[in-house]
Design a protein around this motif. Structure first.
Motif, PDB file in Angstrom:
ATOM      1  N   UNK A 115     -80.787  10.690 -14.230  1.00  0.00           N
ATOM      2  CA  UNK A 115     -80.710  12.051 -14.767  1.00  0.00           C
ATOM      3  C   UNK A 115     -82.028  12.345 -15.493  1.00  0.00           C
ATOM      4  N   UNK A 116     -82.902  13.099 -14.845  1.00  0.00           N
ATOM      5  CA  UNK A 116     -84.235  13.335 -15.432  1.00  0.00           C
ATOM      6  C   UNK A 116     -84.166  14.231 -16.653  1.00  0.00           C
ATOM      7  N   UNK A 117     -83.369  15.328 -16.525  1.00  0.00           N
ATOM      8  CA  UNK A 117     -83.337  16.285 -17.626  1.00  0.00           C
ATOM      9  C   UNK A 117     -81.921  16.473 -18.130  1.00  0.00           C
ATOM     10  N   UNK A 118     -81.806  16.744 -19.422  1.00  0.00           N
ATOM     11  CA  UNK A 118     -80.498  16.944 -20.040  1.00  0.00           C
ATOM     12  C   UNK A 118     -79.737  18.034 -19.288  1.00  0.00           C
ATOM     13  N   UNK A 119     -78.427  17.830 -19.177  1.00  0.00           N
ATOM     14  CA  UNK A 119     -77.593  18.828 -18.506  1.00  0.00           C
ATOM     15  C   UNK A 119     -76.316  19.022 -19.296  1.00  0.00           C
ATOM     16  N   UNK A 120     -75.807  20.235 -19.278  1.00  0.00           N
ATOM     17  CA  UNK A 120     -74.508  20.520 -19.872  1.00  0.00           C
ATOM     18  C   UNK A 120     -73.864  21.643 -19.078  1.00  0.00           C
ATOM     19  N   UNK A 121     -72.855  21.422 -18.310  1.00  0.00           N
ATOM     20  CA  UNK A 121     -72.241  20.133 -18.024  1.00  0.00           C
ATOM     21  C   UNK A 121     -73.142  19.267 -17.147  1.00  0.00           C
ATOM     22  N   UNK A 122     -73.006  17.959 -17.285  1.00  0.00           N
ATOM     23  CA  UNK A 122     -73.912  17.054 -16.588  1.00  0.00           C
ATOM     24  C   UNK A 122     -73.344  16.634 -15.243  1.00  0.00           C
ATOM     25  N   UNK A 165     -67.583  14.675 -17.555  1.00  0.00           N
ATOM     26  CA  UNK A 165     -66.192  14.216 -17.542  1.00  0.00           C
ATOM     27  C   UNK A 165     -66.124  12.719 -17.865  1.00  0.00           C
ATOM     28  N   UNK A 166     -66.998  11.940 -17.232  1.00  0.00           N
ATOM     29  CA  UNK A 166     -66.994  10.500 -17.469  1.00  0.00           C
ATOM     30  C   UNK A 166     -67.407  10.187 -18.909  1.00  0.00           C
ATOM     31  N   UNK A 167     -68.326  11.009 -19.432  1.00  0.00           N
ATOM     32  CA  UNK A 167     -68.860  10.710 -20.764  1.00  0.00           C
ATOM     33  C   UNK A 167     -67.939  11.162 -21.883  1.00  0.00           C
ATOM     34  N   UNK A 168     -67.264  12.294 -21.665  1.00  0.00           N
ATOM     35  CA  UNK A 168     -66.498  12.862 -22.782  1.00  0.00           C
ATOM     36  C   UNK A 168     -65.059  13.207 -22.410  1.00  0.00           C
ATOM     37  N   UNK A 169     -64.613  12.850 -21.208  1.00  0.00           N
ATOM     38  CA  UNK A 169     -63.273  13.202 -20.721  1.00  0.00           C
ATOM     39  C   UNK A 169     -63.044  14.713 -20.639  1.00  0.00           C
ATOM     40  N   UNK A 170     -64.114  15.506 -20.506  1.00  0.00           N
ATOM     41  CA  UNK A 170     -63.967  16.941 -20.254  1.00  0.00           C
ATOM     42  C   UNK A 170     -65.147  17.425 -19.415  1.00  0.00           C
ATOM     43  N   UNK A 171     -64.981  18.633 -18.836  1.00  0.00           N
ATOM     44  CA  UNK A 171     -65.997  19.085 -17.884  1.00  0.00           C
ATOM     45  C   UNK A 171     -67.198  19.767 -18.536  1.00  0.00           C
ATOM     46  N   UNK A 172     -67.376  19.548 -19.827  1.00  0.00           N
ATOM     47  CA  UNK A 172     -68.575  20.088 -20.454  1.00  0.00           C
ATOM     48  C   UNK A 172     -69.091  19.061 -21.448  1.00  0.00           C
ATOM     49  N   UNK A 173     -70.222  19.338 -22.016  1.00  0.00           N
ATOM     50  CA  UNK A 173     -70.809  18.390 -22.960  1.00  0.00           C
ATOM     51  C   UNK A 173     -72.139  17.916 -22.426  1.00  0.00           C
ATOM     52  N   UNK A 174     -73.131  17.891 -23.308  1.00  0.00           N
ATOM     53  CA  UNK A 174     -74.471  17.567 -22.855  1.00  0.00           C
ATOM     54  C   UNK A 174     -74.666  16.059 -22.709  1.00  0.00           C
ATOM     55  N   UNK A 175     -75.216  15.651 -21.590  1.00  0.00           N
ATOM     56  CA  UNK A 175     -75.696  14.279 -21.432  1.00  0.00           C
ATOM     57  C   UNK A 175     -77.207  14.376 -21.363  1.00  0.00           C
ATOM     58  N   UNK A 176     -77.863  13.587 -22.233  1.00  0.00           N
ATOM     59  CA  UNK A 176     -79.317  13.714 -22.333  1.00  0.00           C
ATOM     60  C   UNK A 176     -80.018  13.098 -21.130  1.00  0.00           C
ATOM     61  N   UNK A 177     -81.129  13.720 -20.767  1.00  0.00           N
ATOM     62  CA  UNK A 177     -81.907  13.245 -19.630  1.00  0.00           C
ATOM     63  C   UNK A 177     -83.048  12.339 -20.064  1.00  0.00           C
ATOM     64  N   UNK A 178     -83.615  11.660 -19.074  1.00  0.00           N
ATOM     65  CA  UNK A 178     -84.691  10.694 -19.318  1.00  0.00           C
ATOM     66  C   UNK A 178     -85.873  11.345 -20.047  1.00  0.00           C
ATOM     67  N   UNK A 179     -86.285  12.511 -19.588  1.00  0.00           N
ATOM     68  CA  UNK A 179     -87.471  13.146 -20.166  1.00  0.00           C
ATOM     69  C   UNK A 179     -87.272  13.500 -21.636  1.00  0.00           C
TER      70      UNK A 179
END
Lengths: 338, 460
Positions: free
Chosen positions: B258-265, B292-306
């Motif tokens: 995951x290069x860039x942060x996404x929400x939802x990821x 979903x895997x990170x927070x058990x819901x379909x939203x929420x930011x997962x940070x990206x590598x950059x």
């Protein structure tokens, strides 16, 4: 007493326990190809130490772990400094441990002979290297002001350290021979007893030569003074009397006295070291000590509490395991399990 | 020069550790299975369970020996190749290692000796107790080494003093949340490994209609044990992933490419990356699933590598904080993919067992001996993700691997020991596989005939 001192003593105890216990199983491993010719004989010899060698070796693993926990700089400097020696020791312990479990699981004579020699070399190398290592501990090795070892493998090899290697080698072989004479049934017991008596003589000679050299190569005279005290004298006296007990066929006593000889000799080494853990040959100020190489007081306290609780438990069940297998090994099939 | 030493030391650690961990999981799982079998023997008195204990116990011992001896290298190579690391964290890291030796190694090795040689010397119950103590010792050992490893992943209970880390709270070291996801995940993976081992070998014999009662019982016990274990592995693994997002976001970003942060990821189905160019060459992603895997819901930011790289440059100064992405990414996928595959296989096997179907008629049994390799693949991938994904750190946020090596050790020395270990390990692996195959294929008869051999040469 400072916790640093307690941990120095505890690590000394772990090494001494290791030398006494693994001492006999290394000795047995070295004697194996020479005293046992048929396959049954070899199985008997191996089964004298079969239930015990692994538990004995854990004394070393625990000593290593305790060094790491209590004196990380000792652990780091020693293991990176004695690199090639330690590598050889590890290879030896690896092939030896596997050999005990693997050798009888196939009937092929080449297979068995291969693992028997693995047991031999796997026992021989550590038996020598421990003496080499401890001679270097007290003689000193090149350590700079940053506590870094700045020598190489050949700095560890000298007449003095090789003599140290022969001390542990011959001492462990005698320990192994006495153990075998205690654990094998009559015919074999006598054979190994006679062997133990023969090997005890060179052990004494080598030890005396090492003691004399110690006065030349270490600062024993400054540390212990002209009268070295009870422990070093006890080491010599016990070693000298072992032969008499073997000759009188008082083998249980012979084993105890030889173990005491190991205890007193190794204690002397640790006494010379204290409060240092690794002597620098470059500058006494560079020597690692129980203070400048140690962990913080909190870690030492935690580890002390854990040791107080668990060391007695371990001693109890290890002692019990020796009691379970107290009988002599015969050639009866029930004794030939593997 | 130093780079070479560090790289060789890395290779040595990777080679010896992966090798060591071929044997450990089977020890963890098979010790428990053998203990269960012997307990069944003691409680039921049925001789077939004694036979099972001896047969699987023989295979256990062949494997156990390898785990023990390769473990010695593990304990000593920190000092040999990573002396700066040892000095930096010895105050904390040495403690669990010493405790492991005192609490676990003595227990497992002494009681294994008692168990192996004590068949005729001890009451049945004490004998069965000793294999339970071996199993307990092995699993306690896993706990303490994971306490140590968890400190490297997300340090707790410490302070910085005089340029090194010192322990301030032992209970925080044990209470490290990372321990409580990593330990069950690892131990249950070991149980799964033991179960697949027993399932695979039993299937081989069931198809040949060899000792059907013996191997049918083994198969049933292992199917139940394996299906439960792998289910729990997956559930705990899920929590572990969520913990990783919180404590080691870079590892998750790399594992997901995951290069860039996404929400939802988005979750990557397949990504081929060019790490030097910092871009995807090819990628298919499903939106929202990583959240979903990170927070058990379909939203929420997962940070990206950059973003994490920029954040870490602010925090730790200039440098490259991105672990090898391709390795992390594929290790993660292999682990998870194989994990689910094992779940389906174990569930399928359990289904047949529960329906009390005739196992020897089941075609899928043909594949089970090969399925023995699956847990090994998943175990190694899991550790590769854990360790490679933590780079460039050896202690996350505090010490870089490149600064942890032994400055007085030369590349020639590391190369010598690397070659030495690899050669010896290769020979031992050959011998180990030879023996395991031989005993596994021969079945319980060989173990029995070994026990009753009569060699009277000594008396003649």
């Amino acid at each position: 007493m400072a916790l640093n001192t307690i941990w120095f003593i505890l690590i000394a105890v772990l090494f001494i326990g290791y030398f006494i216990l693994e001492g006999f199983d290394l000795g047995v491993g070295i004697l194996l190809p020479f005293i046992a010719k048929t396959d049954t004989e070899r199985r008997m010899v191996i089964n004298t130490i079969g239930p015990h060698w692994d538990g004995n070796e854990v004394w070393l693993i625990t000593a290593g772990g305790a060094m790491f926990a209590a004196f990380p700089d000792w652990y780091a400097t020693l293991f990176s400094g004695f690199y090639i020696a330690l590598f050889l020791m590890l290879i030896a312990l690896i092939i030896r441990g596997v050999a005990f479990e693997f050798r009888s699981k196939d009937d092929n004579p080449v297979w068995r002979s291969f693992w028997d020699w693995a047991i031999f070399f796997g026992s021989l190398i550590p038996a020598i290297l421990w003496g080499v290592a401890f001679a270097n501990f007290i003689r000193g090795v090149p350590i700079n002001a940053d506590f870094r070892f700045v020598g190489n493998f050949w700095d560890l090899i000298s007449i003095y350290s090789v003599l140290g290697g022969l001390v542990t080698l011959s001492g462990f072989i005698v320990q192994g021979a006495i153990f075998l004479s205690l654990k094998l049934d009559n015919k074999f017991s006598e054979k190994t007893r006679v062997l133990g008596l023969k090997l005890w003589m060179p052990n004494v000679v080598i030890m005396l030569a090492f003691v004399v050299q110690t006065y030349f190569f270490t600062d024993i005279l400054q540390v212990l003074g002209v009268n070295p005290g009870v422990i070093p004298v006890g080491a010599i006296l016990t070693l000298l009397s072992v032969g008499w007990f073997i000759q009188q066929k008082r083998l249980g006593w012979a084993f105890i006295i030889n173990s005491l000889a190991i205890l007193f000799s190794a204690s002397t080494i640790f006494r010379i070291l204290y409060p240092r853990v690794l002597v620098s040959s470059l500058d006494p100020a560079n020597s690692l000590t129980i203070f400048n190489a140690s962990s913080g007081p909190y870690t030492l306290k935690v580890m002390t509490i854990i040791a107080i609780i668990f060391v007695p438990i371990v001693l109890a069940y290890q002692g019990w395991s020796y009691w379970v297998f107290r009988n002599r090994i015969t050639s009866h099939p029930k004794d030939l399990h593997y | 020069m130093n780079d070479l030493v560090v790289n060789l030391a890395r290779w040595q650690f990777a080679a010896t550790t992966i090798y060591h961990f071929f044997f450990v999981p089977l020890t963890l799982g098979l010790s428990v299975l053998v203990a269960i079998m012997e307990t069944l023997y003691v409680t039921s008195g049925n001789e077939v369970y004694k036979k099972m204990t001896k047969f699987w116990g023989k295979l256990f011992v062949i494997n156990f020996a390898m785990g023990v001896v390769t473990g010695i290298v593990q304990e000593f190579q920190f000092g040999m190749n990573w002396s700066e690391y040892s000095r930096f964290v010895g105050d904390i890291f040495g403690a669990p290692l010493a405790i492991e030796a005192l609490l676990a190694f003595f227990l497992e090795s002494i009681f294994l000796g008692v168990w192996l040689f004590g068949w005729d010397k001890l009451p049945k119950k004490i004998h069965a107790l000793s294999i339970w103590l071996v199993a307990l010792g092995s699993n306690i050992s896993a706990f303490w080494i994971l306490v140590a490893n968890s400190f490297m992943q997300s340090p707790t209970g410490f302070a910085e003093a005089n340029g090194r880390l010192v322990m301030t709270n032992f209970w925080d070291l044990l209470g490290n949340p990372n321990v409580w996801v990593q330990f069950p995940h690892t131990v249950l993976s070991g149980f799964t490994t033991g179960a697949f081992f027993v399932i695979g070998i039993s299937a081989y014999h069931l198809l040949k209609k060899n000792e059907s009662d013996f191997f049918g019982r083994s198969f049933r016990i292992a199917s139940l044990f394996g299906a439960l274990s792998i289910l729990l592995v997956i559930l705990v693994g899920h929590s572990q992933g969520q913990h990783m997002v919180k404590t080691q976001p870079m590892k998750m970003a790399a594992a997901e490419a995951l290069w860039d942060s996404e929400d939802p990821a988005s979750f990557s189905i397949i990504s081929i990356v060019d790490q030097k160019q910092q871009k995807d060459l090819f990628s298919i992603r499903i939106p929202g699933v990583l959240s979903l895997l990170s927070y058990n819901r379909f939203s929420g930011e997962v940070k990206g590598i950059n973003q994490i790289q920029a954040e870490y440059e602010d925090l730790y100064g200039p440098g490259n904080y991105v672990p090898p992405i391709t390795i992390s990414y594929w290790a993660f996928r292999v682990m998870v993919g194989v994990g689910f595959l094992m779940f389906f296989i174990a569930a399928f096997a359990l289904y047949h067992v529960m329906r009390q179907m005739d196992l020897s008629k089941m075609k899928f049994l043909k594949f089970m001996p090969f399925a023995i390799l699956l847990p090994y693949l998943a175990n190694s991938s899991g550790w590769i993700l854990t360790e490679v994904g933590r780079q460039p750190w050896v202690v996350y946020g505090y010490l870089r691997t490149a600064d942890a090596y032994s400055p007085n050790v030369t590349s020639g020395m590391v190369l010598t020991s690397l070659i030495g270990f690899v050669l010896v390990y290769a020979i031992l692996m050959g011998a180990d596989i030879y023996l395991l195959r031989k005993y596994a294929k021969a079945g319980p008869k060989l173990v029995e005939s070994n026990e009753n051999h009569d060699d009277d040469s000594y008396w003649n």
